[in-house]
Write a protein that holds these residues in place. Structure first.
Motif, PDB file in Angstrom:
ATOM      1  N   ASN A  39      -8.846   9.185   4.621  1.00  0.00           N
ATOM      2  CA  ASN A  39      -8.090   8.078   5.455  1.00  0.00           C
ATOM      3  C   ASN A  39      -6.665   8.859   5.671  1.00  0.00           C
ATOM      4  N   ALA A  40      -6.092   9.027   4.450  1.00  0.00           N
ATOM      5  CA  ALA A  40      -4.600   9.434   4.556  1.00  0.00           C
ATOM      6  C   ALA A  40      -4.456  10.856   5.459  1.00  0.00           C
ATOM      7  N   THR A  86      -6.531  11.526   7.920  1.00  0.00           N
ATOM      8  CA  THR A  86      -6.764  11.058   9.437  1.00  0.00           C
ATOM      9  C   THR A  86      -5.341  10.415   9.915  1.00  0.00           C
ATOM     10  N   PHE A  87      -4.851   9.586   8.944  1.00  0.00           N
ATOM     11  CA  PHE A  87      -3.732   8.931   9.514  1.00  0.00           C
ATOM     12  C   PHE A  87      -2.398   9.827   9.798  1.00  0.00           C
ATOM     13  N   TYR A  88      -2.476  11.043   9.162  1.00  0.00           N
ATOM     14  CA  TYR A  88      -1.339  12.122   9.379  1.00  0.00           C
ATOM     15  C   TYR A  88      -1.591  12.683  10.668  1.00  0.00           C
ATOM     16  N   PHE A 122      -1.138  10.047  13.729  1.00  0.00           N
ATOM     17  CA  PHE A 122       0.450   9.762  13.597  1.00  0.00           C
ATOM     18  C   PHE A 122       1.009  10.629  14.737  1.00  0.00           C
TER      19      PHE A 122
END
Length: 292
Positions: A109-110, A112-114, A117
């Motif tokens: 998830n981290a 993917t968020f990066y 973003f």
């Protein structure tokens, strides 16, 4: 047989009429350009309204276009960019989508968020130019390929498509001794061919139509892609190289048909490719967009 009420028939009729009108409005500009490129230059210059059929059949504009060495080099450069860029795009997007679609990946998830973003915030044009310059890619076709190696939007579509494949298929493959490369190449990608076709279309069209990055990073005219050549001809009215042997009195008229012919030459190949991928288009996008 299903009964359709009068209100349903009226609604369908309205939809057909609206879609037909939209189709005509969309197709007519291209038809206008095609007809004008094949017509007599004097007749095209004198027209002040809609044009439906060509006046005569003249190919001089196309002959003049293909005499231009910049057009030929632009075609070659664009094909190199499209083929190399799309291949790199598919490889990186597939690898990232597969890895981040696995349920057991740490920090999924981290990461993917990066990646997501970057869809909303970027460093801007100047830092982007500095990075490309420091990597030594100024005045190189790599400047049009490497910085655009993966689209976040396309990555999301492909990752969502991979997530829709049942986990049980992967588990069965692992029991048979398959590793991640085997699962990706022999199971995931073959089951996701509609999405792969959509990725080819998205990336290929983006590379084919791109001109802004070329205008920023390229200095040598022999490296110009086709769209930058087209922009130079249309905006700067640079048709002199294609009118050798044409009298000075006729150059203004012939220049107009040359512009139309250049547009057809620059857009025709990608339009011919679309029908072969169109049947996958809706299916691929829907598969990659519904389940999240």
């Amino acid at each position: 047989m299903r009964h359709i009420s009068w209100s349903g028939k009226t609604f369908d009729l309205f939809n057909y009429l609206a879609l037909t009108l939209l189709m005509l409005v969309t197709l007519y500009p291209f038809w206008y350009v095609l007809v004008s490129s094949l017509s007599d230059p004097l007749w095209v210059t004198a027209q002040r309204g809609l044009i439906w059929w060509p006046e005569g059949f003249h190919l001089e504009a196309y002959k003049s276009v293909f005499k231009n060495p910049v057009i030929k080099s632009g075609y070659v450069n664009t094909l190199v960019i499209v083929l190399a860029g799309t291949a790199l795009n598919l490889v990186l997007t597939s690898l990232a989508a597969y890895a981040l679609s696995r349920p057991n990946l740490m920090l999924k998830n981290a990461i993917t968020f990066y990646i997501v973003f970057t869809m909303f915030f970027s460093g801007g044009l100047i830092p982007f130019y500095i990075v490309v310059s420091e990597l030594g890619m100024i005045d190189s076709l790599w400047a049009l390929i490497i910085p655009n190696a993966m689209s976040t939007f396309n990555f999301i579509i492909m990752r969502t498509s991979f997530q829709a494949i049942p986990v049980s298929m992967e588990e069965s493959a692992r029991l048979d001794g398959a590793h991640d490369w085997t699962i990706l190449l022999r199971i995931v990608l073959p089951l996701s061919l509609p999405v792969v076709a959509v990725m080819i279309l998205f990336y290929g069209v983006a590379h084919w139509n791109s001109w802004f990055s070329a205008a920023i990073f390229l200095r040598s005219r022999e490296l110009y892609p086709l769209q930058l050549v087209l922009r130079e001809i249309l905006i700067n009215n640079n048709t002199e190289q294609m009118m050798s042997g044409i009298s000075a009195n006729n150059r203004a008229m012939v220049g107009e048909t040359i512009k139309y012919a250049t547009i057809i030459v620059a857009t025709g190949p990608i339009l011919l490719l679309y029908p072969f991928l169109q049947r996958y288009f809706v299916k691929g996008v829907m598969i990659g967009a519904i389940k999240e």
